[in-house]
Structure formats: C-alpha cells, structure tokens
Design a protein around this motif. Structure first.
Motif, short mmCIF file in Angstrom:
data_model
loop_
_atom_site.label_atom_id
_atom_site.label_comp_id
_atom_site.label_asym_id
_atom_site.label_seq_id
_atom_site.Cartn_x
_atom_site.Cartn_y
_atom_site.Cartn_z
N GLY A 53 54.16 51.44 41.05
CA GLY A 53 54.70 50.20 41.60
C GLY A 53 53.90 49.65 42.77
O GLY A 53 52.91 50.23 43.20
N PRO A 54 54.35 48.53 43.31
CA PRO A 54 53.63 47.86 44.41
C PRO A 54 53.71 48.66 45.71
O PRO A 54 54.56 49.54 45.88
CB PRO A 54 54.35 46.52 44.54
CG PRO A 54 55.72 46.77 43.98
CD PRO A 54 55.54 47.77 42.88
N LEU A 63 62.79 50.04 50.80
CA LEU A 63 64.19 50.33 50.56
C LEU A 63 64.93 49.11 49.99
O LEU A 63 65.78 49.24 49.11
CB LEU A 63 64.86 50.78 51.85
CG LEU A 63 64.51 52.18 52.35
CD1 LEU A 63 65.10 52.42 53.73
CD2 LEU A 63 65.00 53.24 51.37
N ASN A 64 64.58 47.93 50.47
CA ASN A 64 65.21 46.72 49.93
C ASN A 64 64.79 46.47 48.49
O ASN A 64 65.59 45.99 47.68
CB ASN A 64 64.83 45.51 50.80
CG ASN A 64 65.45 45.59 52.18
OD1 ASN A 64 66.48 46.23 52.38
ND2 ASN A 64 64.82 44.95 53.15
N ALA A 65 63.54 46.79 48.17
CA ALA A 65 63.05 46.55 46.81
C ALA A 65 63.68 47.51 45.81
O ALA A 65 63.87 47.15 44.64
CB ALA A 65 61.52 46.69 46.78
N LEU A 69 68.35 52.79 43.92
CA LEU A 69 67.54 53.80 43.22
C LEU A 69 67.21 54.99 44.11
O LEU A 69 67.19 56.13 43.64
CB LEU A 69 66.23 53.18 42.71
CG LEU A 69 66.32 52.23 41.53
CD1 LEU A 69 64.93 51.71 41.18
CD2 LEU A 69 66.94 52.91 40.33
N VAL A 70 66.94 54.71 45.39
CA VAL A 70 66.54 55.78 46.32
C VAL A 70 67.57 55.90 47.43
O VAL A 70 68.35 54.98 47.69
CB VAL A 70 65.14 55.50 46.93
CG1 VAL A 70 64.09 55.45 45.83
CG2 VAL A 70 65.15 54.20 47.71
N GLU A 71 67.56 57.04 48.08
CA GLU A 71 68.50 57.27 49.17
C GLU A 71 68.16 56.37 50.35
O GLU A 71 67.01 56.26 50.77
CB GLU A 71 68.45 58.74 49.60
CG GLU A 71 69.47 59.10 50.66
CD GLU A 71 69.51 60.59 50.95
OE1 GLU A 71 70.35 61.00 51.77
OE2 GLU A 71 68.69 61.33 50.36
N VAL A 125 51.32 52.81 53.98
CA VAL A 125 52.07 51.97 53.05
C VAL A 125 53.12 52.84 52.38
O VAL A 125 53.02 54.08 52.35
CB VAL A 125 51.15 51.33 52.00
CG1 VAL A 125 50.26 50.28 52.63
CG2 VAL A 125 50.31 52.39 51.29
N TRP A 126 54.13 52.19 51.80
CA TRP A 126 55.23 52.88 51.13
C TRP A 126 55.22 52.55 49.65
O TRP A 126 54.94 51.41 49.26
CB TRP A 126 56.56 52.49 51.75
CG TRP A 126 56.71 52.97 53.16
CD1 TRP A 126 56.25 52.37 54.29
CD2 TRP A 126 57.35 54.17 53.59
NE1 TRP A 126 56.55 53.12 55.40
CE2 TRP A 126 57.25 54.23 55.01
CE3 TRP A 126 58.03 55.20 52.93
CZ2 TRP A 126 57.77 55.27 55.75
CZ3 TRP A 126 58.56 56.24 53.67
CH2 TRP A 126 58.44 56.27 55.06
N GLN A 127 55.51 53.56 48.84
CA GLN A 127 55.48 53.38 47.39
C GLN A 127 56.55 54.27 46.75
O GLN A 127 56.92 55.31 47.29
CB GLN A 127 54.09 53.73 46.83
CG GLN A 127 53.85 53.27 45.41
CD GLN A 127 52.40 53.53 44.97
OE1 GLN A 127 51.69 54.34 45.57
NE2 GLN A 127 51.96 52.84 43.94
N LEU A 128 57.02 53.84 45.60
CA LEU A 128 58.03 54.62 44.88
C LEU A 128 57.38 55.79 44.15
O LEU A 128 56.31 55.67 43.57
CB LEU A 128 58.76 53.74 43.86
CG LEU A 128 59.89 54.43 43.07
CD1 LEU A 128 61.06 54.73 43.98
CD2 LEU A 128 60.33 53.56 41.90
#
Length: 206
Positions: A53-54, A63-65, A69-71, A125-128
């Motif tokens: 993912g992005p 977290l908003n995206a 799905l995630v905690e 950066v943050w990613q799933l």
C-alpha cells in the motif's frame, strides 16, 4: 484465548483491496495453522508478512486510512480488532531505506561515543503490514523441494470426469510414489513357513 486466523491468498495487493472495501469479516479462506491452510487451499502455502500500500508521512494519516483494520490507541478513535483479526499492523520505516541500500556509517570513537550523532532526525514513513498464508506456485514448490499437497490418486478422484487444472496436472507429474498407508510388518521371515496341518504355527525352513 483466540488465535489469529490468517487469510489465505496468492497476492497481498488483492487482499489489501478486498480489506479496504470493508470485507474483512467475509474473507473467503482463513486458517490458524499451516496444515489447516494447505488443506483449505489444496496447495502448498508459506507464511508471509509483507508491507503493502501507499506510504504515509505520519502515523495519524495511516491510522485514518486503515480505520477498522489496525489497532488504534488514540483517545478519540480507539479501536481494538478481535483477537482472530490481528493480521494487519502498521510499520514505521526509514524513508531512505526505501530508496535502495543505505549509506554505511563509519564509527568515530570520539568523546566516548562510538557512532556519530545524526545531523537531523531520520525521516520515516508509515505503511500497512499484512501477515497471511501465501499460496505457493508450482515453480516455488519445486524450487523449495517440497512435495505437492495431496496424492495423484486423490486428484484423479477429485476430477470426477472433469478436466484437471494446470496446477493439478503439474502436481500429478511431480508427486512421488507414496503408499496409501505404511507397509505392515511381515508375519514371518523369508525362510519361515506355516505348517500345512496347522497354519497358525510358523517354523523355520532349514
């Protein structure tokens, strides 16, 4: 305590699209253990954790995206997935690491410090990250030296007059000749024989 039921999929990006559409609860196949996953997929699987993912500049954006799905431990958006649904997490990664091999840092051994201090905070950066049972292709199974799931006789019965899939045909050609069950031990040796008048008695032929 419930264990995580990981999805069974052949591609993480297809799985991500399915999850973002809000279908997490209706994922077609899920399993806790490898044997269970192989039985449901009728193929070899391997456990994979993959970032997809992005990229997001901040944790709040990520977290908003991926809400639901995630905690999420934020006070106004608290969310905790069910124990069996915790196969989605967020990972923080250095931005430079995504551009290729990072530049090596040499130790300085100066003023009691071994490594130099960073000139600026490391950009991240943050990613799933998705954990799932990945269905292996025939080529991957062969390269790993694994036997295909199921025996040839099972595939023939499964066909039931229908054409086999290419994967099943490959499994037939690669399947080792395995007995349906372990061979039983011999009741008597090579030079032993039963008495004609009483077959229950075995004597040696010397």
């Amino acid at each position: 305590m419930s264990l995580i039921a990981y999805p069974i999929a052949s591609d993480a990006y297809d799985m991500l699209a399915f999850l973002k559409a809000g279908h997490k609860e209706s994922w077609p196949q899920r399993a806790v253990r490898e044997k269970e996953a192989e039985a449901r997929a009728e193929a070899r699987v391997t456990f994979v954790t993959q970032a997809v993912g992005p990229l997001y500049e901040s944790r709040d954006e990520a977290l908003n995206a991926y809400k639901g799905l995630v905690e999420d431990d934020r006070k106004d958006h608290a969310f905790t997935p069910a124990a069996e649904d915790r196969f989605c997490t967020l990972v923080c990664r250095p931005r430079d690491a995504l551009r290729g091999k990072p530049k090596a840092i040499k130790p300085v051994f100066s003023e009691g410090e071994r490594w130099p201090k960073a000139k600026a905070p490391i950009a991240t950066v943050w990613q799933l990250s998705l954990s799932y049972w990945k269905i292996m292709t025939v080529a991957q199974v062969k390269a790993a030296g694994l036997a295909p799931v199921g025996q040839a006789r099972h595939l023939r019965k499964k066909a039931n007059g229908k054409d086999l899939t290419p994967e099943e045909i490959a499994a037939l050609s690669q399947s080792p000749l395995l007995a349906a069950r372990p061979q039983k031990a011999l009741d008597f040796g090579l030079f032993d024989f039963p008495l004609p008048e009483n077959p229950a008695i075995i004597i040696a032929d010397e």
